[in-house]
Design an enzyme around this catalytic site. Sequence first.
Site, mmCIF file in Angstrom:
data_model
loop_
_atom_site.group_PDB
_atom_site.id
_atom_site.type_symbol
_atom_site.label_atom_id
_atom_site.label_comp_id
_atom_site.label_asym_id
_atom_site.label_seq_id
_atom_site.Cartn_x
_atom_site.Cartn_y
_atom_site.Cartn_z
ATOM 1 N N ASP A 190 0.842 -1.201 0.000
ATOM 2 C CA ASP A 190 0.000 0.000 0.000
ATOM 3 C C ASP A 190 0.878 1.254 0.000
ATOM 4 O O ASP A 190 1.658 1.480 0.936
ATOM 5 C CB ASP A 190 -0.902 0.024 1.242
ATOM 6 N N ASN B 20 -3.745 -6.514 7.400
ATOM 7 C CA ASN B 20 -4.211 -5.375 8.192
ATOM 8 C C ASN B 20 -4.833 -5.836 9.507
ATOM 9 O O ASN B 20 -4.620 -5.217 10.559
ATOM 10 C CB ASN B 20 -5.239 -4.570 7.401
ATOM 11 N N GLU C 288 0.368 -3.698 -6.207
ATOM 12 C CA GLU C 288 0.508 -2.464 -5.440
ATOM 13 C C GLU C 288 -0.838 -1.746 -5.457
ATOM 14 O O GLU C 288 -1.576 -1.818 -6.440
ATOM 15 C CB GLU C 288 1.575 -1.548 -6.043
ATOM 16 N N LEU D 50 -22.826 -0.722 9.122
ATOM 17 C CA LEU D 50 -23.724 0.254 8.500
ATOM 18 C C LEU D 50 -23.107 1.650 8.446
ATOM 19 O O LEU D 50 -23.791 2.653 8.598
ATOM 20 C CB LEU D 50 -25.051 0.291 9.264
ATOM 21 N N ASP E 99 -11.282 -3.661 8.375
ATOM 22 C CA ASP E 99 -10.257 -4.525 8.944
ATOM 23 C C ASP E 99 -10.075 -4.245 10.430
ATOM 24 O O ASP E 99 -9.866 -5.172 11.223
ATOM 25 C CB ASP E 99 -8.931 -4.316 8.211
ATOM 26 N N THR F 215 -7.911 8.629 10.840
ATOM 27 C CA THR F 215 -6.556 8.671 10.310
ATOM 28 C C THR F 215 -6.603 8.714 8.781
ATOM 29 O O THR F 215 -7.458 8.081 8.173
ATOM 30 C CB THR F 215 -5.741 7.447 10.755
ATOM 31 N N GLY G 182 -5.614 7.978 4.838
ATOM 32 C CA GLY G 182 -5.099 6.847 4.093
ATOM 33 C C GLY G 182 -5.292 5.539 4.831
ATOM 34 O O GLY G 182 -6.359 5.258 5.382
#
Length: 342
Positions: free
Chosen positions: A34, A63, A111, A245, A278, A311, A313
């Site tokens: 990532d 993750n 990637e 949800l 995740d 956070t 990204g």
Amino acid sequence: MTDPATAGRTDGARDARSAAGPSVLTLTMNPAVDLCWEVTSLVDVGKNRARVRSVAAGGGGINVARDVVRLGGRATAVHTAGGAIGRRLNRLLDDEGMNHVTVGIDDETREALVLFVAESRRSYHLVPPGPRLHDREGRRCLDVLGQAMGSCRYVVASGSLPGGLPEDFYAAVARRVKEAGSRLVLDTSGPALRGALAEGVFLLRCNQKEAADLAGREVCDFDDARAVNAHLLTTGAAEIAVTALGELGALCSTGQGHTELYAPPLPGEALSDAGAGDSMVAALTTRLADGDDPVSACALGVAAAAASMLTPGTEPFDRETVQALRPGVRARFQADAPRRSR
């Protein structure tokens, strides 16, 4: 020469077979490196100059394993890796100290790019389909998973299936996990999700789009989610069904009934939903492995997903933020014990 089936950190495999092994074992069939870039703004003429915010190994199960460790649990990630990008993925996992077991594949690992636009404070997640696996590579993944499982009670299979694998691959994973006396937590989508339903899993987590695909109609609120979860339980597709949800929270359904878990108010602006699912799976599985009941475990999952959205990204959540948000998760229980259809 290193065996490609077990390249990467081998201490993860040893941990998984030891008495003090991981509380959670994860499987990532289609991982990615990532890349997170930041631009001030996006223009369609000229160059958009970006700076690199982060580079990390990613993919659903990886993750989840990372977040389990952040929450104080023990985890080992089983994953595929191929080509130069696969070697980079292994190095990144080694550098962060994650226990992991690699299954080597012929095709190149993918990637993915997260683009964070500072001016609008919005993130865009760009993900290619990934490699294509041979049947023998899929069988090797199942074998390596079985070897790594040991006495681990919870296995999380998360993320998409790469091309070349049958749609019922996760059903085969579910059988392996059951044969080992473990419990499978599944978080996937599309044909791979449908392919696993006939075998049945311990816990199935869906987002709104995945639940809508199963239901054949939109899933907008708790009433919609209740219908989907009830169907999953009565058909034996899952013992526990969790439908996320978004900003509302999540519905956790068990044989005792349905619990609506309302998301806490965020103490700041939501920056990205990449990785929020995740984080939810990691938190609820960590707590299940520690003996919590499903509703309490899912409540922490809702808090972890909310913290992840703060956070940019794919950056990981702050553990203290998760704990601060947890008291704000409100629950409402509705008794309704669905029975499996015969």
